[in-house]
Each structure stands twice: as structure tokens, then as C-alpha cells.
Design an enzyme around this catalytic site. Structure first.
Site, PDB file in Angstrom:
ATOM      1  N   LEU A  18       0.806  -1.217   0.000  1.00  0.00           N
ATOM      2  CA  LEU A  18       0.000   0.000   0.000  1.00  0.00           C
ATOM      3  C   LEU A  18       0.836   1.263   0.000  1.00  0.00           C
ATOM      4  O   LEU A  18       0.419   2.289  -0.531  1.00  0.00           O
ATOM      5  CB  LEU A  18      -0.925   0.013   1.228  1.00  0.00           C
ATOM      6  CG  LEU A  18      -2.022  -1.054   1.257  1.00  0.00           C
ATOM      7  CD1 LEU A  18      -2.743  -1.029   2.595  1.00  0.00           C
ATOM      8  CD2 LEU A  18      -3.007  -0.835   0.121  1.00  0.00           C
ATOM      9  N   GLY A  21       6.333   4.669   4.842  1.00  0.00           N
ATOM     10  CA  GLY A  21       6.477   5.870   5.642  1.00  0.00           C
ATOM     11  C   GLY A  21       7.739   5.803   6.459  1.00  0.00           C
ATOM     12  O   GLY A  21       8.561   4.898   6.299  1.00  0.00           O
ATOM     13  N   GLY A  22       7.909   6.788   7.357  1.00  0.00           N
ATOM     14  CA  GLY A  22       9.096   6.833   8.178  1.00  0.00           C
ATOM     15  C   GLY A  22       9.207   5.649   9.113  1.00  0.00           C
ATOM     16  O   GLY A  22      10.302   5.287   9.548  1.00  0.00           O
ATOM     17  N   GLY A  24       8.004   2.476   8.382  1.00  0.00           N
ATOM     18  CA  GLY A  24       8.235   1.247   7.627  1.00  0.00           C
ATOM     19  C   GLY A  24       7.271   1.133   6.461  1.00  0.00           C
ATOM     20  O   GLY A  24       6.608   2.102   6.091  1.00  0.00           O
ATOM     21  N   LYS A  40       1.420  -2.947   8.937  1.00  0.00           N
ATOM     22  CA  LYS A  40       2.562  -2.046   8.946  1.00  0.00           C
ATOM     23  C   LYS A  40       3.757  -2.786   9.520  1.00  0.00           C
ATOM     24  O   LYS A  40       3.720  -3.269  10.652  1.00  0.00           O
ATOM     25  CB  LYS A  40       2.262  -0.798   9.763  1.00  0.00           C
ATOM     26  CG  LYS A  40       3.440   0.171   9.852  1.00  0.00           C
ATOM     27  CD  LYS A  40       3.043   1.516  10.428  1.00  0.00           C
ATOM     28  CE  LYS A  40       2.256   2.322   9.414  1.00  0.00           C
ATOM     29  NZ  LYS A  40       2.053   3.724   9.859  1.00  0.00           N
ATOM     30  N   ASP A 134      -0.666  12.690  14.888  1.00  0.00           N
ATOM     31  CA  ASP A 134      -0.396  12.873  13.457  1.00  0.00           C
ATOM     32  C   ASP A 134      -1.692  12.860  12.648  1.00  0.00           C
ATOM     33  O   ASP A 134      -1.780  12.221  11.598  1.00  0.00           O
ATOM     34  CB  ASP A 134       0.561  11.803  12.949  1.00  0.00           C
ATOM     35  CG  ASP A 134       1.187  12.166  11.593  1.00  0.00           C
ATOM     36  OD1 ASP A 134       1.161  13.363  11.238  1.00  0.00           O
ATOM     37  OD2 ASP A 134       1.695  11.267  10.908  1.00  0.00           O
TER      38      ASP A 134
END
Length: 703
Positions: A18, A21-22, A24, A40, A134
Site C-alpha cells: 500500500l 512511511g518513516g 516502515g 505495517k 499525526d
């Protein structure tokens, strides 16, 4: 998918990738019973860090307690496995960032319904003892049964790791709260601030602090008011309250829910948020189409294209939608050092972004206003010049004319002899007492050998840029303002103290024993440099204090505020001895004493002014520009100014004539000026990511 991607993660078959990101990579997984989840996988270097898995497990346990209708909950995790991972409910739908990019801002009723759903989601998250940290448009998914908040409850473990390890600041510039940037305590009000930013984006099509570099966005969040242009009037007051700098003034999530009830905002009922009627028809069609496109087996992620939507203002962390958008977390250690966008005046916010989604880049720079309307110029039309300035009043009455003015003595145009690059935006410059070293403040502190023009030292980034640098009189220490107050040892090139987390500008007393700092809480703090203890808090200003300067004898401190006043303080008694009024614009950015201490120069949105310190009267006013910086030459006969038309100016203080216009900076404004101790060189700093040195010996300055 790539050959290195796993085929299974825990009990889940990997169907596709998908995004990343920072933290993983994120995969679409399918359970043995056919249930789809977003999995994730934590980066190996994070998972191997001491203490990370413990923090990660604790955050996952907390996130599992979240049980809200508008959240995508954690359903499985393995913090202790060979590869650490967690799985959340897969929500087939469209990220809010994508919906707005493709279809434009949402209508008023849809924004109200969206806000109610998000507030309810945050209430469930907070009830479990979790802070999202976030919330942003790509972490809000629009689905057929309402909006869903994703990626909550796991940022704290990563944040602790990143901040202590590499200087990474978790969160998304443009949607972070001031507390996240200044080091203040983080709680539910932080998420409310982010909620306000998300709703402003949904209603207007861009974030309330514009677009562009992380650097510029962080500054605007901490120091400037949001731009709510395009937000419907009936929602504007509530969103503005959510975006209050003072977290105690923000509404609770329950308060947001109450205000967004149909009867409260006076909006027509568009149907339940649990069906597609609350969304615009075009968005609803996209959501339904996306929801029906569930892969049956392993697939590759969609190819990136020129129209691929991303979050405004960032490539940020861990956001996953059914579209497979890749949204990497913002890393100030890299973004601030390399950022290419520019910011004009503090007080005229305005954004630029060059992004994969094809958003246009505004040539006017990294600001919030330039994308919407031209910046007004305060030209003095009577002189027939756009770039000129007028000096009026008091002891001197003369026209300060730019080179293009066409009347009066012609001012020279000077180009820089040295360009120092390798910064982010340069907001502060200072020479060492011996004149051999120049300090520049940007995403970090850099020291330069003036003779060789070489960078000799660079500090580590701290997640925000330095708006002020000052050498101690002995040249051994540099004080840094713009976020946390830091003292930096020049010999060891190490930070030796970190004091108050919300400092704007800094100034050493002439004897080096006291440090003054201007604060966002309307005060000035005095510090004992030896003990590093706060010795006094000077109060009286009614808005943020920006510029501070000691008189040459160290007995008086001047402070310029955004309340349109300059206050003078007796350092010994800590008493406010004078309040100088006369600026008509709200923001005073800089103050400077002449070397004899008899004159004070101030810089603001409307003018630069010279004041007689003894009589407390204005003796001269320079208009026609926004002025951000002022500095006297060592002999006090020349005044340097940094201005909003890409230039710096030199003025003869005695005659009121323009000596020279310093051209060459290519972006926005000149925010910093400083004379070398011998007066032969001027240093300037700008958002074109350079500091420049100007040889003044050819100008025959006043003697």
C-alpha cells in the site's frame, strides 16, 4: 510488489503493497478467513533500537483499547517477532487528501459532518488514553459508511526513538500543533489543533499555514496566525478556536461535536454521516468505485503518476489509503537542510509546494498569502517610486530614494562579494567579536571562516530553524533562538545547555554575564549565563515579543513587540522605564542601539524608525517597505536594513540619504543584517538559502 517484499506477515497473506512511511512499509494483507487488513512492518533499524520494542508494545496495547465507530482499530500485532508489525482494519475508501486534490474543497455541510465524525473518533481515541499526534488529511479515509481515522496510537514510540536517535520530529508539518514543535506537553488539545487544520484543508483546499517547506510551515505554526481564506463563515470561528496557539483556549473534542450538530451551525440536514449522502456526489462515486476494487490476490501497488495526490505541505508518515498513496514522514533533519521553498514576512503567511500531484508552485515564495493575492506594497507615491523610502519628522527631514527614484543623489547598487550556500533559509547572521567567523542560523547553526569562505562547523538540526544567533562578547559561546534556547560551545562544537523551549531572539549583555530572550508569551526573560538560571521575567507587552537588544553600557534593554510598541527596561531594577509608540503596523521585528547608546533603531511592517533614547521621541521614519532587520555600523554613522524586496539598504544616518541598495538575493526578503567589527563588511541572510558578504570599502561610507 518487489522481490524483497514478504509473501506473508504473521498469519496474513500479503496481497499488495500500500505504501511506505518513516516507520516502515505498509501492506494489504488477507487473513485465512478472508479478512483484509493493513499491515505495517517496522523498519529493522527502528526495531533494533534499544527500548523501541518496549515502547511499541505499550502503544499497541493502548491503541487496541480504542473502540470507535470512526476509527480503523488495531486488530493484531507482534512487537516481539523477528519482524515487528501491527495490523489495523483495512478501510477501502479515499483519503481526504486525495478527495480534495481530485474534486476540490468539500461543501460546508460536508465539512461539518466530517468534523463531527472526526471529533467523535478523537473522543474514542482519547478515552483510551491515546493521543493521535499525526492527524492529517491522508490519515482520514472517506468510506461508504463515514470517515475513518487511521494511524493512531503508535507515533509516540517512534517519536521517542527518532528524537533521541537522529533528530527526526514525528508528525506532519502543516498539521502539527505548536506544542509538538516547541517541546510543550502533548495532550488532547494537540489533536484538536490538528483537527482544526484538517477541517480548514477540507473546506478551503489547502492547510491554514500554507504549503511548502517543513521549515517554513513550522515557523508559521508556532509564530503566525492561520489563513482561513475560503473557510465558510459559519465554520470559521470554530476552526479558528481549534487553531489557537494557546492550547487552553481550544475547545474540547466534545465541544467540537456540540458545535457541529446540525442545529448549532444552522446547516441543512444532508443525511447521516453513515451513508454516502453527506459527501459530494463526485466524491461518493469515487469512494464506491474504490471500495468495490478489492484485490483477490497479490498485486503491485499502482504506478506513481503526475497527478498522484499527496498531502499538502509534506511527504508524511504512515498514511495508508486504498489508493496505495506513499506518504513518507517528514524529517526536519533532511527537510530543513534541503528545503527549497521560501517564506516572506513573518505576518504575511503564504505557501508553495512542488509536489507529485501537479500543484502549481507560486513564484512569490513559501508564504500563505502569495497563493491567493498579491502582497500590498507600501510605496510612497509622492516620490514616484515603488522601492523607495521616505524619511520624515524629528531632527531630519529628507527623502531616502532608491536608485530608481530619479531625483536626489543617486544611490549605488552593490552586489555581494561572497555567497555562502549550503543552508536552509537563513534568518540570522552574526560576526564573532574578532570578525574572523560568521555564524548563520538556519535549520542548524553554521560557522564560516570569513577569510577562506569555508564552513568550519555545523550543529545538529533540532527540528526548527534558528531565528536568532548571537556570539558572547568573548566569542566562546553562541546563543541560539527560534525554538529551544541553546548555548553552543564554539571550541567543542557542542550544545552545552538547552533552556526555555519557546525563544525567539537572543542578546548578550556587553559584559557577557546576562542573556536576554524574547518570548512568545509576551515577556522577556533574563538569564545568568554562568549559572544558566532565569533571573528575571519582564512583563508589560500585550503581544509576542520579537526583537531584543542591550544598550552599549548594558544598563538598558530594549524589546520590540507585535503590540506596536518598544519598551525600555532598567536592567538593574527590572523596571519598565519607557514605552515607545508610533509604529502603526502590528509587528516590530528588530531593535538595535547605536554604538553611543543615544539612538535606537526599530524595524516593523510599516517602517524603520530612529528614536532619541533620552527624549523617547521619533527622530526619523523610513517608509515604503517592510523592514525586518536593522544594524548600526561600528561607528554609528551608517544604518543597514533588511527589507521585503529582496534587498538590503545602507543609509547615512546624519544626512538621511540612501548610500546603497544591496541586490542579489533571489527570494522573498532579507531577514538578517550584521556589520563586521571593523565595519568593512556587511553580512545578510535570506530565504534564498544563502548568506552573503558585501565588501563596503568601495562605498566610502561616512566618516
Amino acid at each position: 510488489m518487489e522481490p524483497s517484499d514478504p509473501t506473508e506477515i504473521g498469519p496474513y497473506q500479503v496481497v499488495g503493497r500500500l505504501g511506505a512511511g518513516g516507520m516502515g512499509r505498509v501492506y494489504l494483507g488477507r487473513s485465512r478467513g478472508g479478512r483484509l487488513v493493513a499491515v505495517k512492518v517496522v523498519r529493522p533499524e527502528l526495531a533494533e533500537e534499544l527500548g523501541f520494542r518496549r515502547r511499541f508494545a505499550r502503544e499497541v496495547d493502548a491503541a487496541r483499547r480504542v473502540n470507535g465507530l470512526f476509527t480503523a482499530g488495531v486488530v493484531d500485532a507482534d512487537p516481539d517477532g523477528e519482524v515487528a508489525w501491527l495490523a489495523t482494519v483495512y478501510v477501502p475508501g479515499v483519503a481526504l487528501s486525495e478527495a480534495v486534490a481530485e474534486h476540490g474543497p468539500l461543501p460546508e455541510t460536508a465539512v461539518a459532518a466530517l468534523g463531527a465524525g472526526l471529533a467523535e473518533a478523537l473522543a474514542a481515541i482519547h478515552a483510551a488514553g491515546v493521543i493521535h499526534r499525526d492527524l492529517k488529511p491522508s490519515n482520514v479515509l472517506l468510506s461508504v459508511d463515514g470517515p475513518r481515522v487511521i494511524d493512531f496510537g503508535i507515533s509516540l514510540a517512534t517519536e521517542a526513538s527518532a528524537l533521541t536517535g537522529t533528530g527526526v520530529l514525528m508528525g506532519t508539518p502543516g498539521f502539527m500543533s505548536p506544542e509538538q514543535l516547541t517541546g510543550a506537553p502533548i495532550g488532547p488539545p494537540s489533536d484538536v489543533f490538528s483537527l482544526g487544520a484538517v477541517l480548514a484543508f477540507a473546506a478551503s483546499g489547502q492547510g491554514p499555514f500554507g504549503r511548502g517547506s517543513a521549515h517554513g510551515l513550522m515557523f508559521r505554526i508556532v509564530h503566525e496566525e492561520p489563513d482561513l481564506t475560503g473557510v465558510p463563515e459559519r465554520l470559521r470561528e470554530l476552526i479558528a478556536r481549534c487553531l489557537s496557539k494557546d492550547r487552553t483556549q481550544r475547545p474540547s473534542v466534545t465541544g467540537v461535536l456540540e458545535r457541529l450538530a446540525v442545529s448549532s451551525v444552522g446547516l441543512p440536514d444532508t443525511g447521516s454521516v453513515l451513508d454516502a449522502r453527506w459527501m459530494p456526489a463526485a466524491v461518493a462515486r469515487t469512494v464506491k468505485l474504490r471500495s468495490s476494487a478489492v484485490p483477490a490476490g497479490p498485486v503491485d501497488p499502482p504506478e506513481a503518476t503526475a497527478t498522484r495526490p499527496i498531502d499538502p505541505a509534506s511527504h508524511s508518515g504512515g498514511a495508508v489509503s486504498a489508493s496505495g498513496a506513499d506518504t513518507d514522514e517528514a524529517t526536519p533533519a533532511t527537510l530543513l537542510a534541503d528545503e527549497a521553498a521560501r517564506r516572506p514576512s513573518p505576518g504575511s503567511p503564504a505557501p508553495t509546494e512542488t509536489a507529485a500531484n501537479g500543484d502549481r508552485e507560486h513564484a512569490t515564495g513559501d508564504t500563505a498569502e502569495s497563493a491567493r493575492k498579491p502582497i500590498p506594497r507600501r510605496a510612497v507615491l509622492a516620490l514616484g517610486t515603488l522601492g523607495g523610502a521616505t524619511l520624515v519628522g524629528g531632527a531630519v527631514t529628507a527623502a531616502l530614494l532608491s536608485q530608481s527614484s530619479g531625483s536626489g543623489p543617486e544611490a549605488k547598487t552593490l552586489t555581494a562579494t561572497t555567497v555562502l550556500s549550503g543552508h536552509g533559509n537563513v534568518r540570522s547572521v552574526a560576526f564573532s567579536p574578532d570578525g574572523k567567523t560568521l555564524a548563520t542560523g538556519s535549520a542548524n547553526l553554521q560557522l564560516w571562516d570569513v577569510a577562506t569562505e569555508k564552513n568550519t562547523a555545523t550543529s545538529d538540526p533540532v527540528g526548527i530553524f534558528f531565528t536568532s544567533v548571537a556570539f558572547s562578547p568573548d566569542g566562546k559561546t553562541v546563543a541560539l533562538g527560534g525554538g529551544p534556547l541553546q548555548l553552543w560551545d564554539v571550541a567543542t562544537e557542542k550544545t552545552i545547555a538547552t533552556l526555555n523551549p519557546n525563544v525567539w531572539n537572543v542578546a548578550f549583555s556587553p559584559d557577557g554575564k546576562t542573556l536576554a530572550t524574547s518570548m512568545g508569551d509576551y515577556t522577556v526573560w533574563l538569564w545568568d549565563v554562568a549559572t544558566r538560571r532565569n533571573t528575571a521575567i519582564l512583563t508589560g507587552h500585550t503581544d509576542r515579543v520579537y526583537g531584543v537588544a542591550f544598550s552599549p553600557d548594558g544598563k538598558t534593554l530594549a524589546a520590540g513587540s507585535w503590540d506596536k510598541t518598544v519598551r525600555l527596561w532598567d536592567v538593574a531594577t527590572e523596571k519598565n522605564t519607557a514605552t515607545l509608540t508610533g509604529h502603526t503596523a502590528s509587528r516590530i521585528y528588530a531593535v538595535a542601539f547605536s554604538p553611543d547608546g543615544k539612538t535606537l533603531a526599530t524595524a516593523s511592517d510599516d517602517a524603520a524608525q530612529l528614536w532619541d533614547v533620552a527624549t523617547e521621541k521619533t527622530i526619523a521614519t523610513l517608509t515604503g517597505n517592510t523592514f525586518y532587520a536593522v544594524a548600526f555600523s561600528p561607528d554609528g554613522k551608517t544604518l543597514a536594513t533588511g527589507m521585503n524586496n529582496y534587498t538590503a539598504g545602507l543609509w547615512d544616518v546624519a544626512t538621511g540619504k540612501s548610500i546603497a541598495t544591496l541586490t542579489g538575493h533571489t527570494v522573498s526578503s532579507v531577514f538578517a543584517v550584521a556589520f563586521s567589527p571593523d565595519g568593512k563588511t556587511l553580512a545578510t541572510g535570506s530565504d534564498d538559502q544563502t548568506a552573503r558578504l558585501w565588501d563596503l570599502t568601495s562605498l566610502h561610507l561616512p566618516v
